[in-house]
Motif scaffolding. Structure first.
Motif, PDB file in Angstrom:
ATOM      1  N   LEU A   3       0.825  -1.209   0.000  1.00  0.00           N
ATOM      2  CA  LEU A   3       0.000   0.000   0.000  1.00  0.00           C
ATOM      3  C   LEU A   3       0.857   1.256   0.000  1.00  0.00           C
ATOM      4  N   TYR A   4       1.962   1.242   0.745  1.00  0.00           N
ATOM      5  CA  TYR A   4       2.834   2.419   0.789  1.00  0.00           C
ATOM      6  C   TYR A   4       3.360   2.754  -0.604  1.00  0.00           C
ATOM      7  N   LEU A   5       3.768   1.732  -1.357  1.00  0.00           N
ATOM      8  CA  LEU A   5       4.284   1.973  -2.698  1.00  0.00           C
ATOM      9  C   LEU A   5       3.181   2.409  -3.655  1.00  0.00           C
ATOM     10  N   LEU A   6       2.006   1.809  -3.532  1.00  0.00           N
ATOM     11  CA  LEU A   6       0.915   2.158  -4.438  1.00  0.00           C
ATOM     12  C   LEU A   6       0.469   3.600  -4.262  1.00  0.00           C
ATOM     13  N   ARG A   7       0.568   4.126  -3.064  1.00  0.00           N
ATOM     14  CA  ARG A   7       0.165   5.517  -2.828  1.00  0.00           C
ATOM     15  C   ARG A   7       1.014   6.487  -3.648  1.00  0.00           C
ATOM     16  N   ARG A  52      -5.709  -2.234   5.895  1.00  0.00           N
ATOM     17  CA  ARG A  52      -6.803  -3.015   5.322  1.00  0.00           C
ATOM     18  C   ARG A  52      -7.987  -2.143   4.926  1.00  0.00           C
ATOM     19  N   ALA A  53      -8.137  -1.037   5.605  1.00  0.00           N
ATOM     20  CA  ALA A  53      -9.223  -0.104   5.285  1.00  0.00           C
ATOM     21  C   ALA A  53      -8.674   1.145   4.612  1.00  0.00           C
ATOM     22  N   GLY A  54      -7.473   1.023   4.051  1.00  0.00           N
ATOM     23  CA  GLY A  54      -6.826   2.187   3.461  1.00  0.00           C
ATOM     24  C   GLY A  54      -7.619   2.762   2.301  1.00  0.00           C
ATOM     25  N   HIS A  55      -7.562   4.073   2.184  1.00  0.00           N
ATOM     26  CA  HIS A  55      -8.265   4.773   1.109  1.00  0.00           C
ATOM     27  C   HIS A  55      -7.240   5.213   0.072  1.00  0.00           C
ATOM     28  N   ILE A  56      -7.366   4.635  -1.111  1.00  0.00           N
ATOM     29  CA  ILE A  56      -6.466   4.955  -2.207  1.00  0.00           C
ATOM     30  C   ILE A  56      -7.267   4.861  -3.496  1.00  0.00           C
ATOM     31  N   LEU A  57      -6.988   5.757  -4.432  1.00  0.00           N
ATOM     32  CA  LEU A  57      -7.724   5.776  -5.692  1.00  0.00           C
ATOM     33  C   LEU A  57      -6.749   5.600  -6.852  1.00  0.00           C
ATOM     34  N   LYS A  66      -9.189  -7.326  -1.693  1.00  0.00           N
ATOM     35  CA  LYS A  66     -10.350  -6.436  -1.500  1.00  0.00           C
ATOM     36  C   LYS A  66      -9.945  -4.978  -1.652  1.00  0.00           C
ATOM     37  N   LEU A  67      -8.786  -4.623  -1.100  1.00  0.00           N
ATOM     38  CA  LEU A  67      -8.305  -3.246  -1.183  1.00  0.00           C
ATOM     39  C   LEU A  67      -8.117  -2.832  -2.641  1.00  0.00           C
ATOM     40  N   LEU A  68      -7.538  -3.717  -3.440  1.00  0.00           N
ATOM     41  CA  LEU A  68      -7.304  -3.398  -4.848  1.00  0.00           C
ATOM     42  C   LEU A  68      -8.616  -3.191  -5.590  1.00  0.00           C
ATOM     43  N   LEU A  69      -9.590  -4.037  -5.325  1.00  0.00           N
ATOM     44  CA  LEU A  69     -10.876  -3.901  -6.002  1.00  0.00           C
ATOM     45  C   LEU A  69     -11.575  -2.599  -5.609  1.00  0.00           C
ATOM     46  N   ARG A  70     -11.432  -2.188  -4.353  1.00  0.00           N
ATOM     47  CA  ARG A  70     -12.019  -0.909  -3.935  1.00  0.00           C
ATOM     48  C   ARG A  70     -11.293   0.276  -4.562  1.00  0.00           C
ATOM     49  N   ALA A  71      -9.969   0.138  -4.675  1.00  0.00           N
ATOM     50  CA  ALA A  71      -9.167   1.283  -5.093  1.00  0.00           C
ATOM     51  C   ALA A  71      -9.188   1.506  -6.595  1.00  0.00           C
ATOM     52  N   ALA A  72      -9.619   0.525  -7.382  1.00  0.00           N
ATOM     53  CA  ALA A  72      -9.529   0.627  -8.840  1.00  0.00           C
ATOM     54  C   ALA A  72     -10.915   0.517  -9.466  1.00  0.00           C
TER      55      ALA A  72
END
Length: 506
Positions: free
Chosen positions: A385-389, A424-429, A452-458
């Motif tokens: 998640l840190y890298l994806l941000r 796990r509940a991180g907010h990323i777009l 789940k995080l990836l599906l929410r973020a994309a």
């Protein structure tokens, strides 16, 4: 020719000389069998399919009849397995017979594997015979009977033995594995046809200069695991692929290869380097696992660079250390990159460590991001998640989870790798992400949470591929679960779940 006693007008090659020396065979007086009535090209085809294609095996066919006596020298592929110093005499005899043969084709593959003790016989006796008859691939593999580390090799042996390579004007590929014998290049001449050169476990006498005058057609060069190489100078207009790995003691390196498309550097510049210059305007792929001090290492502009692979990103480390310093320096060298591959390495024992992710504050503009994770059983979500941000504009994402056959349960309760449960509940777009894949998925809780995080973020994700680990038995249920998740995703059109096939046991 109808039989051993008849002549077909060709000059007789003495059967008891070269052939006997190579194979130990004596030619008997016998009638030609039906097999010998086959055409020469078909008989050569039979010899080519000996297992292995050993020169001694081919030479032994001289016992069949005089028809077979010269036939083995027509075989273009020769392999010698030398288990003692006598083996080099066989190589010499075979090449000498080849040189005497009338209208014999050039050798397209000459492999000499020398497995013996520390004593090493002179190589010049047979090497000097090879260049005129070789127009293909030369492999010489020298190995001790008992493996010895480079720092344990007897000093006197390394000093008194050398491998003097003559000029092979017609060879296209040369691979030398010398167990740290000193390599001596010819003082003059050109390897005009050589396109590929591999040098492994070589000892150099200080300097190695490679240029167009000696290697005008060279395209691929590998130098790996060397001793004594202090100054390396490569100036080539034809080179397109270059890998340098574990060049111990290297102090100076200058690479001028304007047509170079791929460069891989691994552990060459960590300790003794004084200056390193790389001029390679045509480079497309850069793989870097080494020190990058901007004062010592200088790159030319690389306007055509498409792929960058960096070893390695370390999310956690000892207090006071800065393990990602070189990684940050090389990343900052580029403002944008089409494809970035990062090796993310989490040590097995994270006790008394702290987060080092903050050492990376930005990434270039990236289209495709590939993360190869060596987690040793730790939770990977926070690191990913840190890298994806820092690269929310990517359009493709690949996550390769560890391939270990068993899950390493080294992660203790309250481990630092999962002290950030909010990931796990991180907010990323990532609104431009269209394709994502996860390899070696095991279905563990933190891996499902990351999915789940990836599906929410994309929200614009079109295609998702999940390849399960070979030992993950519930992959079919995961497929059903993923399809249900996809049903709540407005854009997702394709979900593929498969499993890596378990390799057959021998």
């Amino acid at each position: 020719m109808d039989g051993d006693g008849d002549s077909d007008g060709r000059a007789d090659v003495p059967a008891a000389s070269a052939e006997a020396e190579i194979s130990g065979a004596v030619v008997p007086s016998a009638a030609v069998d039906l097999l010998s009535d086959l055409p020469d090209d078909l008989l050569v085809y039979i010899l080519l399919h000996l297992d292995p294609v050993d020169a001694a095996e081919a030479a032994r066919t001289c016992v069949l009849s005089r028809r077979w006596r010269d036939l083995w020298v027509q075989v273009p592929s020769l392999v010698f397995l030398c288990l003692n110093p006598v083996g080099c005499a066989r190589v010499h005899a075979a090449l000498a017979a080849r040189a005497r043969a009338i209208a014999a084709p050039d050798i397209t593959r000459l492999h000499v594997y020398y497995f013996a003790g520390h004593s090493f016989p002179p190589t010049a006796s047979w090497l000097s015979l090879a260049p005129p008859v070789l127009s293909g691939e030369l492999v010489f593999f020298k190995d001790w009977q008992t493996p010895i580390a480079a720092n344990e090799l007897p000093t006197d042996i390394m000093k008194r033995t050398a491998f003097e390579l003559p000029c092979f004007k017609k060879a296209t590929k040369i691979y030398l594995h010398l167990e740290f014998l000193t390599l001596l290049l010819p003082p003059s001449g050109a390897f005009n046809a050589l396109t590929e050169l591999k040098l492994e476990q070589i000892r150099f006498d200080g300097q190695f200069i490679l240029g167009d005058s000696m290697f005008p057609s060279l395209k691929r060069l590998l130098i790996d695991n060397t001793l004594g190489l202090v100054d390396l100078a490569l100036n080539s207009s034809s080179l397109v692929w270059l890998k340098l790995s574990h060049l111990r003691g290297l102090q100076r390196i200058n690479v001028e290869a304007h047509s170079l498309e791929l460069l891989c550097v691994v552990h060459c510049l960590r300790y003794n380097v004084q200056v390193a210059r790389f001029s390679m305007e045509g480079l497309k792929v850069l793989r870097w696992r080494d020190r990058l001090d901007p004062i010592l290492v200088n790159f030319s502009e690389m306007p055509h660079l498409q792929q960058l692979t960096i070893f390695e990103f370390t999310p956690y480390g000892w207090p006071g250390s800065n393990p990602n310093q070189d990684l940050f320096r090389i990343i900052n060298h580029f403002s944008s990159i089409q494809y970035l591959q990062l090796m993310v390495s989490i040590e097995p024992d994270l006790s008394d460590t702290e987060s080092k992710m903050e050492g990376i504050t930005s990434l270039p503009n990236i289209e495709i991001l590939s993360l190869v994770l060596f987690s040793h059983g730790h939770v990977i979500g926070a690191s990913v998640l840190y890298l994806l941000r820092m690269c929310t504009g990517i359009r493709e994402l690949s996550l390769k989870l560890p391939e270990n056959s068993e899950v390493l349960n080294t992660c203790p309760l309250n481990c630092i790798c999962d002290q950030q449960p909010n990931w796990r509940a991180g907010h990323i777009l990532m609104k431009f992400l269209r394709e994502a894949e996860i390899l070696n998925f095991r279905g563990e809780g933190h891996e499902v949470d990351l999915l789940k995080l990836l599906l929410r973020a994309a929200p614009g994700l079109r295609r998702l591929r999940i390849t399960c680990h070979r030992y993950f038995a519930a992959w079919e249920r995961l497929s059903e679960y993923s399809q249900r998740l996809a049903g709540h995703h407005s854009k997702l059109r394709s979900v593929e779940v498969s499993q890596v096939m378990t390799p057959l046991q021998p």
